[in-house]
Scaffold this active site. Structure first.
Site, PDB file in Angstrom:
ATOM      1  N   SER A 143       0.873  -1.189   0.000  1.00 51.56           N
ATOM      2  CA  SER A 143       0.000   0.000   0.000  1.00 51.56           C
ATOM      3  C   SER A 143       0.902   1.230   0.000  1.00 51.56           C
ATOM      4  CB  SER A 143      -0.845  -0.016   1.281  1.00 51.56           C
ATOM      5  OG  SER A 143      -1.493   1.212   1.492  1.00 51.56           O
ATOM      6  N   TYR A 156      -2.081  -0.255  10.580  1.00 48.46           N
ATOM      7  CA  TYR A 156      -2.080  -0.611   9.150  1.00 48.46           C
ATOM      8  C   TYR A 156      -0.758  -0.183   8.519  1.00 48.46           C
ATOM      9  CZ  TYR A 156      -3.820  -1.036   4.323  1.00 48.46           C
ATOM     10  OH  TYR A 156      -3.994  -1.385   2.997  1.00 48.46           O
TER      11      TYR A 156
HETATM   12  N1  LIG Z   1      -8.764  -1.065  -1.366  1.00 52.55           N
HETATM   13  C1  LIG Z   1      -7.748  -0.181  -1.184  1.00 52.55           C
HETATM   14  O1  LIG Z   1      -7.910   1.047  -1.237  1.00 52.55           O
HETATM   15  C2  LIG Z   1      -6.356  -0.704  -0.945  1.00 52.55           C
HETATM   16  C3  LIG Z   1      -5.288   0.167  -1.112  1.00 52.55           C
HETATM   17  C4  LIG Z   1      -3.998  -0.296  -0.920  1.00 52.55           C
HETATM   18  C5  LIG Z   1      -3.781  -1.609  -0.555  1.00 52.55           C
HETATM   19  N2  LIG Z   1      -4.835  -2.445  -0.373  1.00 52.55           N
HETATM   20  C6  LIG Z   1      -4.551  -3.831   0.010  1.00 52.55           C
HETATM   21  O2  LIG Z   1      -5.050  -4.702  -0.974  1.00 52.55           O
HETATM   22  C7  LIG Z   1      -5.317  -5.980  -0.401  1.00 52.55           C
HETATM   23  C8  LIG Z   1      -6.690  -6.453  -0.835  1.00 52.55           C
HETATM   24  O3  LIG Z   1      -7.678  -5.580  -0.278  1.00 52.55           O
HETATM   25  P1  LIG Z   1      -9.036  -5.219  -1.004  1.00 52.55           P
HETATM   26  O4  LIG Z   1      -9.111  -3.753  -1.063  1.00 52.55           O
HETATM   27  O5  LIG Z   1      -9.177  -6.000  -2.272  1.00 52.55           O
HETATM   28  O6  LIG Z   1     -10.133  -5.655   0.083  1.00 52.55           O
HETATM   29  P2  LIG Z   1     -10.893  -7.026   0.335  1.00 52.55           P
HETATM   30  O7  LIG Z   1     -11.771  -7.386  -0.806  1.00 52.55           O
HETATM   31  O8  LIG Z   1     -11.513  -6.899   1.676  1.00 52.55           O
HETATM   32  O9  LIG Z   1      -9.717  -8.103   0.396  1.00 52.55           O
HETATM   33  C9  LIG Z   1      -9.114  -8.533   1.580  1.00 52.55           C
HETATM   34  C10 LIG Z   1      -9.028 -10.053   1.510  1.00 52.55           C
HETATM   35  O10 LIG Z   1      -8.274 -10.528   2.623  1.00 52.55           O
HETATM   36  C11 LIG Z   1      -8.875 -11.741   3.040  1.00 52.55           C
HETATM   37  N3  LIG Z   1      -8.531 -11.980   4.428  1.00 52.55           N
HETATM   38  C12 LIG Z   1      -8.734 -11.151   5.492  1.00 52.55           C
HETATM   39  N4  LIG Z   1      -8.334 -11.749   6.628  1.00 52.55           N
HETATM   40  C13 LIG Z   1      -7.858 -12.978   6.263  1.00 52.55           C
HETATM   41  C14 LIG Z   1      -7.312 -14.071   6.996  1.00 52.55           C
HETATM   42  N5  LIG Z   1      -7.172 -14.025   8.320  1.00 52.55           N
HETATM   43  N6  LIG Z   1      -6.932 -15.181   6.309  1.00 52.55           N
HETATM   44  C15 LIG Z   1      -7.080 -15.248   4.973  1.00 52.55           C
HETATM   45  N7  LIG Z   1      -7.571 -14.227   4.228  1.00 52.55           N
HETATM   46  C16 LIG Z   1      -7.969 -13.118   4.871  1.00 52.55           C
HETATM   47  C17 LIG Z   1     -10.369 -11.516   2.860  1.00 52.55           C
HETATM   48  O11 LIG Z   1     -11.056 -12.734   2.689  1.00 52.55           O
HETATM   49  P3  LIG Z   1     -11.904 -13.412   3.903  1.00 52.55           P
HETATM   50  O12 LIG Z   1     -12.593 -12.323   4.634  1.00 52.55           O
HETATM   51  O13 LIG Z   1     -12.811 -14.367   3.215  1.00 52.55           O
HETATM   52  O14 LIG Z   1     -10.879 -14.144   4.723  1.00 52.55           O
HETATM   53  C18 LIG Z   1     -10.392 -10.713   1.549  1.00 52.55           C
HETATM   54  O15 LIG Z   1     -10.548 -11.567   0.440  1.00 52.55           O
HETATM   55  C19 LIG Z   1      -5.160  -5.796   1.115  1.00 52.55           C
HETATM   56  O16 LIG Z   1      -3.896  -6.276   1.528  1.00 52.55           O
HETATM   57  C20 LIG Z   1      -5.227  -4.287   1.299  1.00 52.55           C
HETATM   58  O17 LIG Z   1      -4.527  -3.857   2.440  1.00 52.55           O
HETATM   59  C21 LIG Z   1      -6.116  -2.036  -0.576  1.00 52.55           C
END
Ligand SMILES: NC(=O)c1ccc[n+]([C@@H]2O[C@H](COP(=O)([O-])OP(=O)(O)OC[C@H]3O[C@@H](n4cnc5c(N)ncnc54)[C@H](OP(=O)(O)O)[C@@H]3O)[C@@H](O)[C@H]2O)c1
Length: 234
Positions: A143, A156
């Site tokens: 991120s 975070y």
């Molecule tokens: N969206 C943004 O603005 C943004 C910006 C920069 C970076 N990111 C990063 O991108 C990545 C994906 O995020 P996203 O935005 O696509 O949100 P998201 O759809 O909520 O993805 C997060 C994923 O992590 C999984 N997860 C959470 N806890 C877990 C655990 N204990 N074991 C296994 N899986 C787990 C969730 O699946 P389950 O709940 O089914 O386990 C979910 O599929 C993250 O690392 C986030 O920090 C996001």
């Protein structure tokens, strides 16, 4: 054989948001997939959809990646059912919204374990096969919070700085053994994706932008080292 440096990928958090977009892009290029996260119903639904659409094998496996024993058991299962993984996408992560003075200890552990320890555990599980074959790629979804501080996001930021530091150290250990380590550092990404182009938020990245960046890293020739890739929407 597809034109990417990957034939079989494991994607954490691969059934939603950014992870699902990466899964879709890889499946479209003929890469076999293992999708892991905690929600079995969602994993099965998306795995069946991708398999039907692209004709590649997609294995859905439930996994809480904070649990080392579970991570190792799931990797063994993956290996037995699909074969060794040559692309790991460490994408799972959770956010947090607290001032430092209010941040519960349990919340610190939840975010650090999911983002940082989970990245370590999955990497450690996949590495022996990659080292044995002198071939593999590890892509971490960090991120902009891996490079900057934001109020109400201390844990975070700490977790994502940890992911970036871990990746840099790992690269030093494995880059001469045929293994690549890349880290994407996106700013805000619109998750869930908009239903139509008109609903796109100005200044935000879209999940497809991350998927395209993953394909870009996998298309680089062997002598090119890509370390961290910063991405922001304009
Ligand atoms: N969206 C943004 O603005 C943004 C910006 C920069 C970076 N990111 C990063 O991108 C990545 C994906 O995020 P996203 O935005 O696509 O949100 P998201 O759809 O909520 O993805 C997060 C994923 O992590 C999984 N997860 C959470 N806890 C877990 C655990 N204990 N074991 C296994 N899986 C787990 C969730 O699946 P389950 O709940 O089914 O386990 C979910 O599929 C993250 O690392 C986030 O920090 C996001």
């Amino acid at each position: 054989m597809n034109e990417l440096r990957a034939t079989r990928a494991l994607i954490s958090g691969g059934a939603s948001g950014i992870g699902l977009a990466i899964a879709e892009a890889l499946a479209s290029q003929g890469v076999e997939l293992v999708l892991v996260s905690r929600r079995l119903g969602l994993l099965e639904q998306e795995a069946a959809r991708l398999q039907g659409r692209y004709g590649v094998r997609v294995l859905p496996l439930t996994l809480d990646l904070c649990d080392g024993a579970q991570v190792r058991a799931r990797y063994t299962e993956t290996r037995e059912r699909l074969g060794p993984i040559d692309l790991l996408v460490n994408n799972s992560g959770v956010g947090s919204d607290y001032l430092v003075q209010d941040l519960p200890e349990s919340e610190w552990d939840r975010v650090m374990d999911t983002c940082a320890k989970g990245t370590f555990l999955l990497t450690q599980a996949c590495l022996p096969d990659m080292l044995a074959h002198r071939h593999g790629t590890i892509i971490n979804i960090a991120s902009q919070a891996a490079k900057n501080g934001y109020a109400r996001a201390s844990v975070y930021c700490a977790a994502k700085f940890a992911v970036l530091g871990f990746a840099k150290a790992l690269r030093e250990e494995v880059q001469h053994q045929g293994i690549r380590v890349h880290t994407l550092c996106p700013g805000l990404v619109q998750v869930p994706p908009p239903a139509c182009p008109g609903e796109r938020k100005p200044g935000w990245l879209q999940v497809e932008d991350l998927a395209e960046a993953v394909l870009y890293t996998l298309r680089q020739p062997a002598h090119v080292q890509l370390d961290e890739i910063g991405m922001t929407g304009i």
